[in-house]
Design a protein around this motif. Structure first.
Motif, short mmCIF file in Angstrom:
data_model
loop_
_atom_site.label_atom_id
_atom_site.label_comp_id
_atom_site.label_asym_id
_atom_site.label_seq_id
_atom_site.Cartn_x
_atom_site.Cartn_y
_atom_site.Cartn_z
N ALA A 18 0.99 -1.29 -0.15
CA ALA A 18 0.17 0.04 -0.10
C ALA A 18 0.74 1.19 0.26
O ALA A 18 0.41 2.25 -0.94
CB ALA A 18 -0.90 0.08 1.08
N ARG A 19 1.76 1.38 0.89
CA ARG A 19 2.74 2.50 1.02
C ARG A 19 3.67 2.70 -0.30
O ARG A 19 3.66 3.80 -0.85
CB ARG A 19 3.65 2.42 2.21
CG ARG A 19 3.06 2.16 3.61
CD ARG A 19 3.94 2.60 4.59
NE ARG A 19 3.36 2.38 5.97
CZ ARG A 19 2.41 3.34 6.51
NH1 ARG A 19 2.34 4.29 5.66
NH2 ARG A 19 2.05 3.22 7.64
N GLU A 20 4.10 1.48 -0.86
CA GLU A 20 4.84 1.59 -2.08
C GLU A 20 3.98 2.08 -3.25
O GLU A 20 4.58 2.82 -4.27
CB GLU A 20 5.49 0.11 -2.66
CG GLU A 20 6.62 0.01 -1.45
CD GLU A 20 7.06 -1.73 -1.88
OE1 GLU A 20 6.38 -2.26 -2.76
OE2 GLU A 20 7.99 -2.12 -1.09
N ALA A 25 -5.15 3.29 2.65
CA ALA A 25 -6.17 2.28 3.40
C ALA A 25 -6.35 1.16 2.33
O ALA A 25 -6.30 1.14 1.20
CB ALA A 25 -7.35 2.93 3.94
N VAL A 26 -6.70 -0.01 3.19
CA VAL A 26 -7.11 -1.23 2.47
C VAL A 26 -8.50 -1.65 3.08
O VAL A 26 -8.67 -1.54 4.28
CB VAL A 26 -6.12 -2.25 3.00
CG1 VAL A 26 -6.60 -3.56 2.35
CG2 VAL A 26 -4.77 -1.81 2.65
N ALA A 27 -9.41 -1.95 2.04
CA ALA A 27 -10.68 -2.17 2.28
C ALA A 27 -10.77 -3.84 2.63
O ALA A 27 -11.40 -4.34 3.55
CB ALA A 27 -11.63 -1.86 1.26
N GLU A 53 -4.96 -3.60 13.76
CA GLU A 53 -5.18 -2.15 14.52
C GLU A 53 -3.67 -1.57 14.31
O GLU A 53 -2.92 -2.08 14.53
CB GLU A 53 -5.51 -2.41 16.03
CG GLU A 53 -6.65 -3.44 16.21
CD GLU A 53 -7.11 -3.58 17.73
OE1 GLU A 53 -6.42 -3.23 18.57
OE2 GLU A 53 -8.18 -4.33 17.68
N GLY A 54 -4.04 -0.12 14.08
CA GLY A 54 -2.96 0.89 14.11
C GLY A 54 -2.34 0.79 12.76
O GLY A 54 -1.26 1.42 12.78
N THR A 55 -2.80 0.22 11.73
CA THR A 55 -1.99 -0.07 10.32
C THR A 55 -3.03 0.34 9.52
O THR A 55 -4.24 0.82 9.51
CB THR A 55 -1.72 -1.46 10.00
OG1 THR A 55 -2.98 -2.39 9.86
CG2 THR A 55 -0.94 -2.37 11.24
N ALA A 56 -2.47 0.37 8.23
CA ALA A 56 -3.40 1.00 6.83
C ALA A 56 -4.51 -0.05 6.66
O ALA A 56 -5.34 0.28 5.84
CB ALA A 56 -2.47 1.07 5.82
N LEU A 57 -4.49 -1.25 7.16
CA LEU A 57 -5.47 -2.31 7.14
C LEU A 57 -6.69 -2.39 8.13
O LEU A 57 -7.53 -3.08 8.26
CB LEU A 57 -4.70 -3.62 7.16
CG LEU A 57 -3.88 -4.01 5.93
CD1 LEU A 57 -2.72 -3.43 5.87
CD2 LEU A 57 -4.21 -5.51 5.56
N GLU A 58 -6.37 -1.25 9.24
CA GLU A 58 -7.42 -1.23 10.36
C GLU A 58 -8.89 -0.98 9.60
O GLU A 58 -9.01 -0.26 9.05
CB GLU A 58 -7.08 -0.22 11.21
CG GLU A 58 -7.94 -0.17 12.50
CD GLU A 58 -7.66 0.69 13.69
OE1 GLU A 58 -8.28 1.09 14.32
OE2 GLU A 58 -6.28 1.48 13.49
N GLU A 116 -9.82 4.54 0.10
CA GLU A 116 -8.96 6.03 0.42
C GLU A 116 -9.29 6.17 1.86
O GLU A 116 -10.07 5.85 2.45
CB GLU A 116 -9.64 7.00 -0.37
CG GLU A 116 -9.42 6.82 -1.84
CD GLU A 116 -7.79 6.95 -2.03
OE1 GLU A 116 -7.00 7.78 -1.65
OE2 GLU A 116 -7.43 6.11 -2.85
N GLY A 117 -8.36 6.95 2.43
CA GLY A 117 -8.62 7.27 3.73
C GLY A 117 -7.17 7.65 4.32
O GLY A 117 -6.38 7.35 3.91
#
Length: 123
Positions: A18-20, A25-27, A53-58, A116-117
Protein backbone atom coordinates in the motif's frame (compact mmCIF):
# COMPACT_ATOMS: atom_id res chain seq x y z
CA UNK A 1 -1.57 -20.45 17.33
CA UNK A 2 0.34 -19.96 14.08
CA UNK A 3 -2.59 -18.04 12.60
CA UNK A 4 -1.30 -14.96 14.46
CA UNK A 5 2.07 -15.09 12.70
CA UNK A 6 0.33 -15.69 9.36
CA UNK A 7 -1.97 -12.71 9.94
CA UNK A 8 1.02 -10.54 10.89
CA UNK A 9 2.90 -11.54 7.73
CA UNK A 10 -0.12 -10.79 5.53
CA UNK A 11 -0.64 -7.39 7.14
CA UNK A 12 3.07 -6.54 6.78
CA UNK A 13 3.10 -7.48 3.08
CA UNK A 14 -0.12 -5.64 2.24
CA UNK A 15 0.81 -2.54 4.23
CA UNK A 16 4.21 -2.40 2.50
CA UNK A 17 2.51 -2.72 -0.91
CA UNK A 18 0.00 0.00 0.00
CA UNK A 19 2.74 2.44 0.93
CA UNK A 20 4.84 1.60 -2.16
CA UNK A 21 1.86 2.15 -4.45
CA UNK A 22 0.62 5.27 -2.70
CA UNK A 23 -2.56 3.88 -1.19
CA UNK A 24 -3.57 5.08 2.23
CA UNK A 25 -6.00 2.38 3.33
CA UNK A 26 -7.11 -1.16 2.57
CA UNK A 27 -10.73 -2.31 2.37
CA UNK A 28 -10.37 -6.03 1.69
CA UNK A 29 -7.65 -8.68 1.58
CA UNK A 30 -8.42 -11.92 -0.25
CA UNK A 31 -6.44 -15.06 0.55
CA UNK A 32 -6.29 -18.53 -0.94
CA UNK A 33 -5.91 -21.09 1.84
CA UNK A 34 -5.25 -24.71 0.95
CA UNK A 35 -7.19 -27.24 2.94
CA UNK A 36 -3.88 -28.95 3.81
CA UNK A 37 -2.20 -25.72 4.97
CA UNK A 38 -3.20 -26.32 8.57
CA UNK A 39 -4.94 -22.96 8.91
CA UNK A 40 -8.20 -22.47 10.79
CA UNK A 41 -10.01 -19.71 8.85
CA UNK A 42 -11.99 -18.40 11.85
CA UNK A 43 -8.83 -18.15 13.95
CA UNK A 44 -7.02 -16.42 11.09
CA UNK A 45 -9.88 -13.92 10.73
CA UNK A 46 -9.77 -13.15 14.46
CA UNK A 47 -5.99 -12.72 14.45
CA UNK A 48 -6.16 -10.58 11.31
CA UNK A 49 -8.51 -8.09 12.96
CA UNK A 50 -6.16 -7.81 15.95
CA UNK A 51 -3.00 -7.37 13.88
CA UNK A 52 -4.65 -4.74 11.65
CA UNK A 53 -5.17 -2.31 14.54
CA UNK A 54 -3.10 0.83 14.05
CA UNK A 55 -2.12 -0.03 10.46
CA UNK A 56 -3.34 0.94 7.00
CA UNK A 57 -5.46 -2.22 7.18
CA UNK A 58 -7.43 -1.21 10.26
CA UNK A 59 -11.07 -2.04 9.55
CA UNK A 60 -10.20 -4.15 6.50
CA UNK A 61 -12.09 -7.34 5.78
CA UNK A 62 -10.30 -10.65 5.31
CA UNK A 63 -11.88 -13.00 2.78
CA UNK A 64 -10.53 -16.53 2.50
CA UNK A 65 -11.14 -19.01 -0.29
CA UNK A 66 -10.48 -22.67 0.42
CA UNK A 67 -8.38 -24.51 -2.15
CA UNK A 68 -9.10 -28.23 -2.37
CA UNK A 69 -6.25 -30.72 -2.38
CA UNK A 70 -5.60 -32.24 -5.81
CA UNK A 71 -2.98 -34.84 -6.67
CA UNK A 72 -1.57 -36.37 -9.86
CA UNK A 73 0.04 -39.74 -10.43
CA UNK A 74 3.38 -39.45 -12.23
CA UNK A 75 2.92 -42.99 -13.55
CA UNK A 76 -0.46 -42.70 -15.29
CA UNK A 77 -1.18 -38.92 -15.14
CA UNK A 78 -4.58 -39.38 -13.43
CA UNK A 79 -5.59 -36.42 -11.26
CA UNK A 80 -7.96 -36.65 -8.29
CA UNK A 81 -9.28 -34.85 -5.25
CA UNK A 82 -6.92 -36.00 -2.53
CA UNK A 83 -9.20 -35.10 0.38
CA UNK A 84 -8.46 -34.28 3.98
CA UNK A 85 -6.53 -36.12 5.26
CA UNK A 86 -4.97 -36.60 1.84
CA UNK A 87 -5.42 -39.91 0.03
CA UNK A 88 -2.30 -40.23 -2.09
CA UNK A 89 -3.07 -43.65 -3.54
CA UNK A 90 -3.74 -43.32 -7.25
CA UNK A 91 -7.32 -44.28 -8.14
CA UNK A 92 -6.22 -44.90 -11.75
CA UNK A 93 -3.39 -47.40 -11.44
CA UNK A 94 -3.33 -48.09 -7.72
CA UNK A 95 0.16 -46.67 -7.39
CA UNK A 96 1.19 -44.15 -4.85
CA UNK A 97 4.94 -43.97 -4.89
CA UNK A 98 5.20 -41.15 -7.44
CA UNK A 99 2.32 -38.88 -6.55
CA UNK A 100 2.54 -35.11 -6.83
CA UNK A 101 0.35 -32.88 -4.69
CA UNK A 102 -0.84 -30.17 -7.10
CA UNK A 103 -2.93 -27.97 -4.81
CA UNK A 104 -4.06 -27.79 -1.23
CA UNK A 105 -1.01 -26.33 0.52
CA UNK A 106 -1.53 -22.74 -0.70
CA UNK A 107 -1.40 -19.73 1.54
CA UNK A 108 -1.23 -16.69 -0.70
CA UNK A 109 -2.64 -13.25 -1.08
CA UNK A 110 -5.01 -13.45 -4.04
CA UNK A 111 -5.99 -9.81 -4.13
CA UNK A 112 -6.35 -6.53 -2.29
CA UNK A 113 -9.06 -3.91 -2.57
CA UNK A 114 -7.60 -0.51 -1.80
CA UNK A 115 -9.59 2.20 -0.02
CA UNK A 116 -9.09 5.89 0.44
CA UNK A 117 -8.58 7.30 3.88
CA UNK A 118 -5.95 8.65 6.24
CA UNK A 119 -3.01 6.51 7.28
CA UNK A 120 -3.10 5.61 10.98
CA UNK A 121 -0.56 7.42 13.13
CA UNK A 122 2.71 5.53 13.39
CA UNK A 123 3.86 5.02 16.96
Amino acid sequence: MHEMSIAAAVVDQVERAAREQGFTAVATVRLDVGELAGVVPRALDFCFSLVCEGTALEGATLTTRSVRARARCAGCAVEWYAGMPPDLGCPGCGGGTRVELLTGRELRIRGVEWAEGPLPAQG
